[in-house]
Design a protein around this motif. Structure first.
Motif, PDB file in Angstrom:
ATOM      1  N   MET A   1      13.270  31.249  35.418  1.00 15.01           N
ATOM      2  CA  MET A   1      14.460  30.437  35.220  1.00 15.01           C
ATOM      3  C   MET A   1      15.485  31.186  34.350  1.00 15.01           C
ATOM      4  O   MET A   1      15.115  31.800  33.356  1.00 15.01           O
ATOM      5  N   VAL A   2      16.728  31.143  34.755  1.00  9.33           N
ATOM      6  CA  VAL A   2      17.767  31.837  33.997  1.00  9.33           C
ATOM      7  C   VAL A   2      18.481  30.810  33.110  1.00  9.33           C
ATOM      8  O   VAL A   2      19.134  29.897  33.610  1.00  9.33           O
ATOM      9  N   ASN A   3      18.345  30.973  31.814  1.00  5.75           N
ATOM     10  CA  ASN A   3      18.958  30.009  30.882  1.00  5.75           C
ATOM     11  C   ASN A   3      20.440  30.277  30.710  1.00  5.75           C
ATOM     12  O   ASN A   3      20.914  31.396  30.923  1.00  5.75           O
ATOM     13  N   LYS A   4      21.142  29.236  30.258  1.00  4.22           N
ATOM     14  CA  LYS A   4      22.522  29.410  29.794  1.00  4.22           C
ATOM     15  C   LYS A   4      22.446  29.674  28.285  1.00  4.22           C
ATOM     16  O   LYS A   4      21.676  29.012  27.576  1.00  4.22           O
ATOM     17  N   VAL A   5      23.219  30.632  27.813  1.00  7.63           N
ATOM     18  CA  VAL A   5      23.184  30.955  26.387  1.00  7.63           C
ATOM     19  C   VAL A   5      24.605  30.962  25.831  1.00  7.63           C
ATOM     20  O   VAL A   5      25.571  31.226  26.551  1.00  7.63           O
ATOM     21  N   THR A   6      24.708  30.673  24.542  1.00  3.51           N
ATOM     22  CA  THR A   6      26.023  30.655  23.891  1.00  3.51           C
ATOM     23  C   THR A   6      26.328  32.077  23.405  1.00  3.51           C
ATOM     24  O   THR A   6      25.528  32.691  22.724  1.00  3.51           O
ATOM     25  N   MET A   7      27.507  32.558  23.773  1.00  5.15           N
ATOM     26  CA  MET A   7      27.823  33.963  23.503  1.00  5.15           C
ATOM     27  C   MET A   7      28.181  34.241  22.043  1.00  5.15           C
ATOM     28  O   MET A   7      27.945  35.336  21.536  1.00  5.15           O
ATOM     29  N   ALA A   8      28.813  33.255  21.405  1.00  2.00           N
ATOM     30  CA  ALA A   8      29.320  33.484  20.048  1.00  2.00           C
ATOM     31  C   ALA A   8      29.602  32.119  19.440  1.00  2.00           C
ATOM     32  O   ALA A   8      29.688  31.131  20.179  1.00  2.00           O
ATOM     33  N   PRO A   9      29.768  32.047  18.095  1.00  3.91           N
ATOM     34  CA  PRO A   9      30.142  30.762  17.520  1.00  3.91           C
ATOM     35  C   PRO A   9      31.409  30.241  18.225  1.00  3.91           C
ATOM     36  O   PRO A   9      32.368  31.004  18.398  1.00  3.91           O
ATOM     37  N   GLN A  10      31.402  29.010  18.649  1.00  5.19           N
ATOM     38  CA  GLN A  10      32.492  28.390  19.434  1.00  5.19           C
ATOM     39  C   GLN A  10      32.728  29.098  20.765  1.00  5.19           C
ATOM     40  O   GLN A  10      33.789  28.959  21.380  1.00  5.19           O
ATOM     41  N   GLY A  11      31.755  29.897  21.165  1.00  3.24           N
ATOM     42  CA  GLY A  11      31.971  30.722  22.364  1.00  3.24           C
ATOM     43  C   GLY A  11      31.523  30.016  23.629  1.00  3.24           C
ATOM     44  O   GLY A  11      30.969  28.928  23.590  1.00  3.24           O
ATOM     45  N   PRO A  12      31.742  30.663  24.773  1.00  7.02           N
ATOM     46  CA  PRO A  12      31.370  30.076  26.054  1.00  7.02           C
ATOM     47  C   PRO A  12      29.873  30.228  26.317  1.00  7.02           C
ATOM     48  O   PRO A  12      29.191  31.016  25.651  1.00  7.02           O
ATOM     49  N   GLN A  13      29.410  29.497  27.324  1.00  7.54           N
ATOM     50  CA  GLN A  13      28.019  29.631  27.775  1.00  7.54           C
ATOM     51  C   GLN A  13      28.005  30.571  28.981  1.00  7.54           C
ATOM     52  O   GLN A  13      28.777  30.371  29.926  1.00  7.54           O
ATOM     53  N   PHE A  14      27.129  31.553  28.918  1.00 10.60           N
ATOM     54  CA  PHE A  14      26.933  32.480  30.042  1.00 10.60           C
ATOM     55  C   PHE A  14      25.498  32.333  30.538  1.00 10.60           C
ATOM     56  O   PHE A  14      24.622  31.923  29.766  1.00 10.60           O
ATOM     57  N   SER A  15      25.249  32.739  31.781  1.00 12.58           N
ATOM     58  CA  SER A  15      23.855  32.877  32.207  1.00 12.58           C
ATOM     59  C   SER A  15      23.302  34.123  31.523  1.00 12.58           C
ATOM     60  O   SER A  15      24.030  35.102  31.322  1.00 12.58           O
ATOM     61  N   GLU A  16      21.992  34.105  31.177  1.00 11.59           N
ATOM     62  CA  GLU A  16      21.467  35.221  30.370  1.00 11.59           C
ATOM     63  C   GLU A  16      21.335  36.518  31.157  1.00 11.59           C
ATOM     64  O   GLU A  16      21.064  37.564  30.575  1.00 11.59           O
ATOM     65  N   LEU A  17      21.527  36.458  32.470  1.00  8.31           N
ATOM     66  CA  LEU A  17      21.723  37.662  33.289  1.00  8.31           C
ATOM     67  C   LEU A  17      23.085  37.508  33.949  1.00  8.31           C
ATOM     68  O   LEU A  17      23.447  36.407  34.380  1.00  8.31           O
ATOM     69  N   VAL A  18      23.802  38.604  34.051  1.00  5.23           N
ATOM     70  CA  VAL A  18      25.176  38.576  34.579  1.00  5.23           C
ATOM     71  C   VAL A  18      25.216  39.447  35.841  1.00  5.23           C
ATOM     72  O   VAL A  18      24.538  40.466  35.909  1.00  5.23           O
ATOM     73  N   GLN A  19      25.985  39.017  36.838  1.00  9.65           N
ATOM     74  CA  GLN A  19      26.143  39.849  38.032  1.00  9.65           C
ATOM     75  C   GLN A  19      27.409  40.701  37.914  1.00  9.65           C
ATOM     76  O   GLN A  19      28.501  40.158  37.753  1.00  9.65           O
ATOM     77  N   GLY A  20      27.236  42.016  38.000  1.00 12.30           N
ATOM     78  CA  GLY A  20      28.372  42.937  37.942  1.00 12.30           C
ATOM     79  C   GLY A  20      28.959  43.172  39.322  1.00 12.30           C
ATOM     80  O   GLY A  20      28.233  43.239  40.316  1.00 12.30           O
ATOM     81  N   TYR A  21      30.277  43.318  39.375  1.00  8.22           N
ATOM     82  CA  TYR A  21      30.962  43.501  40.659  1.00  8.22           C
ATOM     83  C   TYR A  21      31.728  44.820  40.749  1.00  8.22           C
ATOM     84  O   TYR A  21      32.588  44.990  41.593  1.00  8.22           O
ATOM     85  N   TRP A  22      31.385  45.773  39.894  1.00  5.53           N
ATOM     86  CA  TRP A  22      32.053  47.078  39.897  1.00  5.53           C
ATOM     87  C   TRP A  22      31.924  47.786  41.247  1.00  5.53           C
ATOM     88  O   TRP A  22      32.841  48.432  41.729  1.00  5.53           O
TER      89      TRP A  22
END
Ligand code: NAP
Length: 302
Positions: free
Chosen positions: A1-22
């Motif tokens: 399961m991929v959790n949502k995590v808080t990036m920084a104080p007052q920051g956004p929630q990201f999935s703990e794995l990110v998909q790159g599109y480079w």
């Protein structure tokens, strides 16, 4: 399961794995195939996507936007990160003589607005300054960020490839915390673990994002002595940990860093995204972690 995590104080929630599109241009997908890939990784829980204005010679965000336009409902299911400040020269920008950086207010705003248009969305979740720019005027960047935020075009801001001092400088001019420093972390190059970059992230309780965790593929193909030593150690750890592949061991190795980096996946193959997701269950001991350190450096710890 991929959790949502808080990036920084007052920051956004990201999935703990990110998909790159480079590398999206290289994937040679139709718009429908791009949408299918996006939906599949959303289904796996990988909801945060990483872009930059320059990716694919300024083509990737437009290709992504074409896919989003096919089903606008995906917008609310993802967190979009994009970047600005690199000025590439090439066929699209014949007026430029060399690659350089531009962190002026005018360019930051113009680049963000262009990304909104190309990505076919109304706002960007997080905008990063892509590279540390010695000509960056932090007051001017703060003005650009404030305007983009006030206009509802960008929700949060961060940096990429910044030194700890550069991060602190920009932060000193902002009301809200920078939400990440996106940096290179892989077993062949983890300089940021030693130069204070990751220490600062831990100090300010802000999660870094880790790019090229697999060394851009060189972990598998590299023929230097360092790459061969690291690969051999990763193979041993793969057996010990019951991992299915050495990329799983690497993701676990990156995630063990106490600043809690979010690995960015670089592959456009959904089975490799699945492999990354499965790696979240792996945990290594401190000794196993340092075996990779030693293999990379070619000597023991001091
Ligand atoms: P990466 O995961 O280190 O490298 C991806 C490459 O490795 C792809 O070419 C992939 O090929 C190959 N690969 C993956 N698994 C493999 C396997 N099992 N065997 C052989 N080859 C394998 O990541 P990256 O693409 O370099 O970077 C990830 C993301 O980080 C980018 O998409 C971008 O969003 C971000 N980034 C940011 C910066 C920055 O300055 N902020 C710089 C670079 C990248 P396949 O496609 O065939 O799987």
């Amino acid at each position: 399961m991929v959790n949502k995590v808080t990036m920084a104080p007052q920051g956004p929630q990201f999935s703990e794995l990110v998909q790159g599109y480079w590398r999206l241009v290289d994937w040679n997908m139709s718009a429908q195939e791009r949408l299918t890939f996006l939906k599949k990784h959303i289904e796996l829980g990988v909801t945060t996507v990483d872009h930059a204005d320059i990716y694919g010679n300024y083509e990737c965000d437009r290709l992504f936007g074409e896919a989003v336009a096919l089903d606008k409902s995906v917008r609310d299911q993802i967190e979009i990160v994009t970047k600005c400040n690199i000025m590439l020269c090439g066929d699209k920008t014949p007026e430029r003589k060399v690659n350089h950086y531009n962190s002026s207010k005018e360019h930051i705003i113009a680049s963000a607005e262009n990304s909104l248009k190309n990505l076919q969305v109304d706002n960007i979740d997080v905008l990063l300054l892509h590279r540390a720019d010695v000509l960056m005027n932090a007051d001017e960047v703060a003005e650009a960020f404030a305007q983009l935020k006030a206009d509802g075009k960008v929700n949060h801001f961060g940096v990429s490839n910044f030194t700890p001092r550069g991060f602190e400088l920009l932060q000193s001019r902002l009301d809200a915390p920078l939400v990440t420093n996106q940096v290179e972390i892989n077993p062949l190059n983890f300089e940021v673990a030693h130069d204070g970059t990751l220490d600062l992230m831990q100090t300010v309780r802000t999660r870094p994002m880790a790019w090229s965790c697999l060394g851009g593929g060189s972990i598998f193909t590299g023929s230097t002595e360092q790459a061969e030593r690291v690969r051999a150690e990763l193979e041993l750890l793969k057996e010990e940990l019951g991992a299915s592949s050495i990329d799983q061991v690497i993701y676990a190795w990156v995630r063990k860093l106490p600043s809690n980096p979010l690995p960015i996946i670089g592959s456009g193959k959904i089975e490799r995204v699945e492999t990354a997701v499965e790696s979240l269950k792996l945990e290594m001991t401190n000794e196993q972690w340092y075996r990779v350190w030693i293999a990379s450096k070619g000597h023991g710890v001091p």
